[in-house]
Design a protein around this motif. Structure first.
Motif, PDB file in Angstrom:
ATOM      1  N   GLU A   1     -30.578  16.276 -59.466  1.00 41.15           N
ATOM      2  CA  GLU A   1     -31.197  17.554 -59.811  1.00 41.15           C
ATOM      3  C   GLU A   1     -31.901  18.157 -58.604  1.00 41.15           C
ATOM      4  N   LEU A   2     -32.624  17.324 -57.874  1.00 41.49           N
ATOM      5  CA  LEU A   2     -33.330  17.779 -56.685  1.00 41.49           C
ATOM      6  C   LEU A   2     -32.339  18.325 -55.651  1.00 41.49           C
ATOM      7  N   ILE A   3     -31.234  17.650 -55.458  1.00 44.71           N
ATOM      8  CA  ILE A   3     -30.209  18.105 -54.512  1.00 44.71           C
ATOM      9  C   ILE A   3     -29.609  19.417 -54.981  1.00 44.71           C
ATOM     10  N   GLN A   4     -29.329  19.533 -56.266  1.00 40.87           N
ATOM     11  CA  GLN A   4     -28.764  20.772 -56.802  1.00 40.87           C
ATOM     12  C   GLN A   4     -29.738  21.930 -56.638  1.00 40.87           C
ATOM     13  N   ASN A   5     -31.016  21.697 -56.875  1.00 42.74           N
ATOM     14  CA  ASN A   5     -32.022  22.749 -56.708  1.00 42.74           C
ATOM     15  C   ASN A   5     -32.127  23.194 -55.259  1.00 42.74           C
ATOM     16  N   ARG A   6     -32.011  22.281 -54.327  1.00 42.40           N
ATOM     17  CA  ARG A   6     -32.076  22.624 -52.898  1.00 42.40           C
ATOM     18  C   ARG A   6     -30.849  23.436 -52.487  1.00 42.40           C
ATOM     19  N   LYS A   7     -29.686  23.095 -53.047  1.00 41.62           N
ATOM     20  CA  LYS A   7     -28.469  23.843 -52.729  1.00 41.62           C
ATOM     21  C   LYS A   7     -28.545  25.274 -53.241  1.00 41.62           C
ATOM     22  N   GLN A   8     -29.178  25.492 -54.391  1.00 46.55           N
ATOM     23  CA  GLN A   8     -29.267  26.810 -54.990  1.00 46.55           C
ATOM     24  C   GLN A   8     -30.270  27.697 -54.269  1.00 46.55           C
ATOM     25  N   HIS A   9     -31.218  27.118 -53.582  1.00 46.51           N
ATOM     26  CA  HIS A   9     -32.242  27.926 -52.884  1.00 46.51           C
ATOM     27  C   HIS A   9     -31.950  28.019 -51.459  1.00 46.51           C
TER      28      HIS A   9
END
Length: 138
Positions: free
Chosen positions: A130-138
């Motif tokens: 989830e943390l990796i996905q959130n970083r990719k989206q921002h």
């Protein structure tokens, strides 16, 4: 350092499980346990738990497939419990059935313990994803 941590954690788990098993066994027959016998049980369980904890470092070796890690660790646990159980009187060596009952209990405890570890690891992996996905989206 990791091996020492595993050993200490194993000792605590061994003592906890031993306490639970002793309490369960004496509650079924309305008995008491002498102080020296309880101390003996604690020493055997603590030593056994420490050895099993040390053996858990096999899970840190990434070159060994997980199946072989679990299999070898479980067999080591069975060996430790068999030896400890002999000295602590957890089973009657002349009755094979009592050894199988002990191994069945160990297997059940092993499965429950590793289920909780698996679920905890799975939760941590999901949080990291989830943390990796959130970083990719921002």
């Amino acid at each position: 350092m990791r091996m020492i941590q595993n050993g200490l954690l194993g000792m605590l788990i061994g003592l906890s499980i031993s306490y639970f098993m002793v309490a369960l066994s004496i509650s079924q027959v309305d008995e008491a346990i002498a102080g020296h016998e309880l101390f003996n049980q604690m020493m055997v369980s603590g030593t056994m738990g420490t050895a099993i904890g040390f053996a858990a470092t096999i899970f840190q070796v990434e070159k060994i497939p997980l199946f072989y890690q679990f299999t070898s660790h479980f067999l080591f646990v069975i060996l430790c419990v068999s030896i400890s159980g002999y000295f602590a009187g957890w089973y009657n060596p002349s009755e094979l059935k009592s050894w199988f009952v002990l191994i069945g209990k160990v297997g059940a405890i092993y499965l429950v313990t590793w289920f909780f570890i698996y679920m905890s690891t799975k939760r941590k992996i999901n949080e990291l994803n989830e943390l990796i996905q959130n970083r990719k989206q921002h």
